[in-house]
Design a protein around this motif. Structure first.
Motif, short mmCIF file in Angstrom:
data_model
loop_
_atom_site.label_atom_id
_atom_site.label_comp_id
_atom_site.label_asym_id
_atom_site.label_seq_id
_atom_site.Cartn_x
_atom_site.Cartn_y
_atom_site.Cartn_z
N LEU A 114 0.61 -1.05 -0.06
CA LEU A 114 0.27 -0.07 0.42
C LEU A 114 0.80 0.81 -0.05
CD1 LEU A 114 -2.39 -1.49 2.95
CD2 LEU A 114 -2.68 -1.30 0.13
N GLU A 115 0.66 2.04 -0.98
CA GLU A 115 1.61 3.52 -0.51
C GLU A 115 -0.26 4.50 -0.73
OE1 GLU A 115 4.19 3.77 -3.83
OE2 GLU A 115 3.19 2.15 -4.51
N PHE A 116 0.66 5.62 0.49
CA PHE A 116 -0.67 6.38 0.41
C PHE A 116 0.04 8.06 -0.42
CE2 PHE A 116 -0.78 3.56 4.15
CZ PHE A 116 -2.17 2.77 3.23
N LYS A 117 -0.24 8.54 -1.02
CA LYS A 117 0.45 9.87 -2.03
C LYS A 117 -0.93 10.54 -3.25
CE LYS A 117 2.64 6.91 -5.97
NZ LYS A 117 3.13 5.89 -6.50
N HIS A 119 -3.23 12.64 -2.36
CA HIS A 119 -4.43 12.27 -1.45
C HIS A 119 -4.89 11.04 -1.76
CE1 HIS A 119 -3.42 16.59 -0.67
NE2 HIS A 119 -3.51 16.48 -1.98
N LYS A 120 -4.09 9.92 -2.55
CA LYS A 120 -5.26 8.99 -2.50
C LYS A 120 -4.31 7.55 -2.78
CE LYS A 120 -7.09 10.86 -6.60
NZ LYS A 120 -7.22 11.18 -7.91
N VAL A 121 -5.54 6.49 -2.28
CA VAL A 121 -4.18 5.13 -1.69
C VAL A 121 -4.20 4.20 -3.24
CG1 VAL A 121 -5.17 2.53 -0.46
CG2 VAL A 121 -5.82 5.07 0.24
N TYR A 122 -3.40 3.74 -2.77
CA TYR A 122 -2.53 3.20 -4.23
C TYR A 122 -2.17 1.43 -3.29
CZ TYR A 122 -1.87 6.54 -6.59
OH TYR A 122 -1.63 8.32 -7.41
N ARG A 123 -2.78 0.77 -4.08
CA ARG A 123 -2.89 -1.00 -3.85
C ARG A 123 -1.70 -1.71 -4.93
NH1 ARG A 123 -7.50 -2.90 -1.90
NH2 ARG A 123 -8.07 -3.03 -4.09
N ASN A 124 -0.77 -2.60 -4.72
CA ASN A 124 -0.26 -2.77 -5.58
C ASN A 124 0.20 -2.25 -7.16
OD1 ASN A 124 0.51 -5.05 -3.99
ND2 ASN A 124 -2.00 -5.99 -4.33
N GLY A 125 0.48 -0.81 -6.18
CA GLY A 125 0.90 0.27 -7.65
C GLY A 125 -0.87 0.43 -8.47
N GLN A 126 -1.37 -0.06 -8.33
CA GLN A 126 -2.79 0.84 -8.87
C GLN A 126 -4.00 1.54 -7.53
OE1 GLN A 126 -4.12 -0.05 -12.13
NE2 GLN A 126 -1.91 -1.64 -12.13
N LEU A 136 -11.34 14.33 0.25
CA LEU A 136 -9.38 13.82 -0.19
C LEU A 136 -9.16 13.88 1.15
CD1 LEU A 136 -9.08 16.14 -3.04
CD2 LEU A 136 -8.95 13.54 -3.26
N MET A 137 -8.05 12.35 1.25
CA MET A 137 -6.97 12.29 2.06
C MET A 137 -5.77 13.32 1.90
SD MET A 137 -5.89 8.82 2.72
CE MET A 137 -4.61 8.82 1.40
N HIS A 138 -6.16 13.49 3.49
CA HIS A 138 -4.39 14.81 4.08
C HIS A 138 -3.41 13.76 4.28
CE1 HIS A 138 -6.75 17.67 3.00
NE2 HIS A 138 -7.87 17.97 3.70
N PHE A 139 -3.42 12.61 4.32
CA PHE A 139 -2.17 11.77 5.22
C PHE A 139 -1.61 11.32 3.20
CE2 PHE A 139 -0.40 7.06 5.17
CZ PHE A 139 -0.15 7.30 6.42
#
Length: 182
Positions: A114-117, A119-126, A136-139
């Motif tokens: 998982l990546e958080f960049k 303002h979005k969440v990415y799972r396995n690059g998607q 929108l997520m500020h994390f």
């Protein structure tokens, strides 16, 4: 004598009904109350939801996007005794309700990165399509998080007002107490 026999018959029937209700609420399904706004807009504070306990009973993994009930005390091992003593039926007898039971959404399963960049969440690059989030997520972080075997990663739908796996880490599967069904 007849009156006494009838009285004990009623007591026995009530006892059997109580045990049956307890077993159903521990192993099959139970109502629970949402505490706080971490799942807005999907769920509101003090809303009553019903959860299936089958996942927990069978120690199975929930699916992506499932709304689950978790025990946030991941630093301790859960036992079958926890399932009985933390049951809502005991709140009828004045047992204090703990705030360690959280309602969250499954974002990651074992082996996921998982990546958080942006303002979005990415799972396995998607990038995840998340129409259920409040705003929108500020994390964000440069850290990539890999979900360990036997664990899941959960987040609240109100990402900017939620304590979740970003704070406490991945959740052991035995700490997933159930999945929301209604």
């Amino acid at each position: 004598m007849h009156l006494l026999r009838e009285f004990f018959g009623w007591i026995r029937s009530i006892g059997v009904a109580f045990v049956f209700a307890l077993l159903i609420s521990v192993f099959v399904f139970q109502p629970t109350k949402v505490l706080g706004g971490s799942m807005e807009p999907t769920l509101q504070d003090k809303e009553i939801i019903y959860i299936s306990k089958i996942l927990h009973t069978l120690n199975s993994l929930p699916d992506y996007g499932d709304v689950v009930i978790i025990d946030s005390r991941i630093d301790r091992k859960r036992s079958i005794l926890d399932d009985f003593t933390e049951n809502p039926i005991f709140t009828l007898f004045g047992k204090k309700v703990e705030h360690n039971i959280w309602v969250k959404r499954v974002i990651g399963r074992p082996g996921d990165v998982l990546e958080f960049k942006n303002h979005k969440v990415y799972r396995n690059g998607q990038e995840l399509a998340e129409p259920y989030i409040k705003e929108l997520m500020h994390f964000s972080t440069d850290e990539k998080i890999k979900v360990p075997e036997g664990h899941i990663f959960v987040m609240g739908d109100n990402r900017n007002n939620s304590r979740d796996s970003r704070n406490i880490g991945s959740i052991p599967v035995d700490h997933v107490l159930g999945k929301m069904i209604m």
